[in-house]
Design an enzyme around this catalytic site. Structure first.
Site, PDB file in Angstrom:
ATOM      1  N   HIS A 235      39.815  49.108  30.596  1.00  6.24           N
ATOM      2  CA  HIS A 235      39.057  50.034  31.440  1.00  6.24           C
ATOM      3  C   HIS A 235      39.231  51.463  30.952  1.00  6.24           C
ATOM      4  O   HIS A 235      40.095  51.757  30.134  1.00  6.24           O
ATOM      5  CB  HIS A 235      39.486  49.923  32.905  1.00  6.24           C
ATOM      6  CG  HIS A 235      38.884  48.738  33.606  1.00  6.24           C
ATOM      7  ND1 HIS A 235      39.241  48.374  34.874  1.00  6.24           N
ATOM      8  CD2 HIS A 235      37.957  47.837  33.217  1.00  6.24           C
ATOM      9  CE1 HIS A 235      38.556  47.301  35.241  1.00  6.24           C
ATOM     10  NE2 HIS A 235      37.781  46.953  34.241  1.00  6.24           N
TER      11      HIS A 235
ATOM     12  N   ASP B 172      40.298  51.243  40.043  1.00  4.07           N
ATOM     13  CA  ASP B 172      41.108  50.021  39.893  1.00  4.07           C
ATOM     14  C   ASP B 172      42.284  49.909  40.854  1.00  4.07           C
ATOM     15  O   ASP B 172      43.093  48.996  40.713  1.00  4.07           O
ATOM     16  CB  ASP B 172      41.646  49.932  38.456  1.00  4.07           C
ATOM     17  CG  ASP B 172      40.557  49.645  37.447  1.00  4.07           C
ATOM     18  OD1 ASP B 172      39.471  49.189  37.852  1.00  4.07           O
ATOM     19  OD2 ASP B 172      40.800  49.868  36.251  1.00  4.07           O
TER      20      ASP B 172
ATOM     21  N   SER C  61      32.984  44.146  32.932  1.00  3.47           N
ATOM     22  CA  SER C  61      33.323  45.355  33.698  1.00  3.47           C
ATOM     23  C   SER C  61      33.192  46.644  32.889  1.00  3.47           C
ATOM     24  O   SER C  61      33.139  47.723  33.467  1.00  3.47           O
ATOM     25  CB  SER C  61      34.737  45.247  34.266  1.00  3.47           C
ATOM     26  OG  SER C  61      35.698  45.271  33.236  1.00  3.47           O
TER      27      SER C  61
END
Length: 179
Positions: free
Chosen positions: A96, A122, A56
């Site tokens: 992230h 998210d 990701s």
């Protein structure tokens, strides 16, 4: 054919040598734990080293990259910074990038994250009803990385037999190795 000379080495050891080797093994484990706890204190992070488990965050980080984290309370969170955070109800932390920051007048900061390789933010990952993360959710911020070193951790989690084989061989090496 696999040579089993190491078994002969273990059999030849007297009780004192075997006790010494077990003590050596205990010292290695204790030292590793002390180093880990020391890193926790120095970095301010409950987990100063993490492995990227998914794609990701590509192209910034790839699956298997080892990240070094810090989590100093006095450092403000900034847009663009890469954070590792925990979501209530999930065991594994997520790596992230901070996408947006929402600052209230009282100075309380909330922020939104997104994986570089993901199409959307998210919010779908957060617990139901949660739209922003808070500082208490942060495990640490990425300060450095070593590419692909963490792939061993991923292999050990994906293939438990591999993990037990590696641990067995390491333990055996410590027992048999004399010095």
């Amino acid at each position: 054919m696999l040579s089993l000379d190491f078994l002969d080495d273990v059999r030849r050891m007297n009780k004192r040598q075997l006790y010494y080797q077990v003590l050596n093994f205990g010292m290695i484990v204790s030292s590793a734990l002390m180093i880990w706890k020391g890193l926790m204190v120095i970095t301010g992070s409950e987990s100063p080293i993490v492995v990227v488990l998914s794609g990701s965050m590509e192209p910034a980080f790839h699956r298997g990259d080892l990240l070094f984290l810090t989590n100093r309370v006095e450092d403000p969170i900034r847009v663009g910074e890469i954070v590792v955070f925990r979501i209530e109800g999930r065991e594994i932390p997520i790596v992230h990038r901070v996408l947006k920051i929402h600052e209230k007048q009282n100075g309380h900061i909330k922020f939104l994250t997104k994986g570089d390789n993901n199409a959307v933010d998210d919010r779908g990952l957060y617990k139901q009803g949660q739209h922003w993360l808070e500082k208490k959710d942060v495990v640490g911020r990425a300060r450095g990385f070593v590419p692909y070193i963490g792939i061993v951790t991923i292999l050990m989690n994906d293939y438990p037999k591999f993990k037990y084989a590696v641990l067995f061989l390491l333990g055996l090496f410590v027992l048999v190795h004399r010095e």
